[in-house]
Design an enzyme around this catalytic site. Sequence first.
Site, PDB file in Angstrom:
ATOM      1  N   TYR A  88      -7.558  -5.808 -15.882  1.00 24.48           N
ATOM      2  CA  TYR A  88      -8.422  -5.219 -16.907  1.00 24.48           C
ATOM      3  C   TYR A  88      -7.699  -5.175 -18.253  1.00 24.48           C
ATOM      4  O   TYR A  88      -8.276  -5.499 -19.303  1.00 24.48           O
ATOM      5  CB  TYR A  88      -8.840  -3.819 -16.477  1.00 24.48           C
ATOM      6  CG  TYR A  88      -9.847  -3.151 -17.394  1.00 24.48           C
ATOM      7  CD1 TYR A  88     -11.142  -3.638 -17.488  1.00 24.48           C
ATOM      8  CD2 TYR A  88      -9.494  -2.040 -18.155  1.00 24.48           C
ATOM      9  CE1 TYR A  88     -12.069  -3.028 -18.319  1.00 24.48           C
ATOM     10  CE2 TYR A  88     -10.416  -1.421 -18.987  1.00 24.48           C
ATOM     11  CZ  TYR A  88     -11.706  -1.921 -19.064  1.00 24.48           C
ATOM     12  OH  TYR A  88     -12.627  -1.314 -19.904  1.00 24.48           O
ATOM     13  N   SER A  91     -10.329  -0.981 -24.831  1.00 18.19           N
ATOM     14  CA  SER A  91      -9.801   0.090 -23.981  1.00 18.19           C
ATOM     15  C   SER A  91      -8.339   0.326 -24.308  1.00 18.19           C
ATOM     16  O   SER A  91      -7.618  -0.604 -24.720  1.00 18.19           O
ATOM     17  CB  SER A  91      -9.931  -0.301 -22.508  1.00 18.19           C
ATOM     18  OG  SER A  91      -9.189   0.573 -21.680  1.00 18.19           O
TER      19      SER A  91
END
Length: 246
Positions: free
Chosen positions: A157, A144
């Site tokens: 995250y 990501s």
Amino acid sequence: MAGQLEGRVALVTGASRGIGYQLAKLLAAEGAHVVATARTVGGLEDLDDEIKAAGGSATLVPLDLADMAGIDRLGGAIHERWGKLDVLVANAGSLGVLAPIGHIEAKTFEKTMMLNVTATWRLIRAVDPLLRASEAGRAVFLSSGAAHSCKAFWSLYAATKAAGEAMVRSWANETANLPLRVNSVNPGATRTAMRAMAMPGEDPDTLPKATDVAAAILPLTLPSVTQTGGLFDVRKNCFLAYRDPE
């Protein structure tokens, strides 16, 4: 006409929805036998129906990646049945929680780390000998942009994805002299359930569909890939350069 992955075996985690679901379909369409894993049995069954309807084949493995012994058993089962693995798509992951770093509960931190980092390591350990046994093993890990942007409230995250990329790069360096090619992918903002959780006010119609993103990632699974240890950016349609250590 035979597909580009005819006769090959591909493992896809998080295959019950989103990018993983669409990639599993594309891999099967190219002739690969897809080993599809996810926690959601219904999604796996829908995937199996679509793959079979298109003339492909799949093996469904309901599996929670928190089950470390289950990951080991999966590797053993693939070895017993096929003796190798040609493609790994590590797509499964958890958003965790978006919150100030000081407000993240310990149990949430530990669970997200376990699913996004520890399970990734365990998966690599389980399939490393299987991918080495392939004449052109390919491993693709979904990362990501959060791993690099490190936006406020995204610390958990972002940390897990940065750790995942570091493991993948190290593994790629360890296997650089082998036919195995190992890469990470930044899919960019995509119309998925996880994205909707992270950005509840966002208009999903403004985002690329998972089908289109999966189609952009598929080439990384093919024997023709030469890059290893890279980060492929779907939006830019190219590998990004990591900074070499000083």
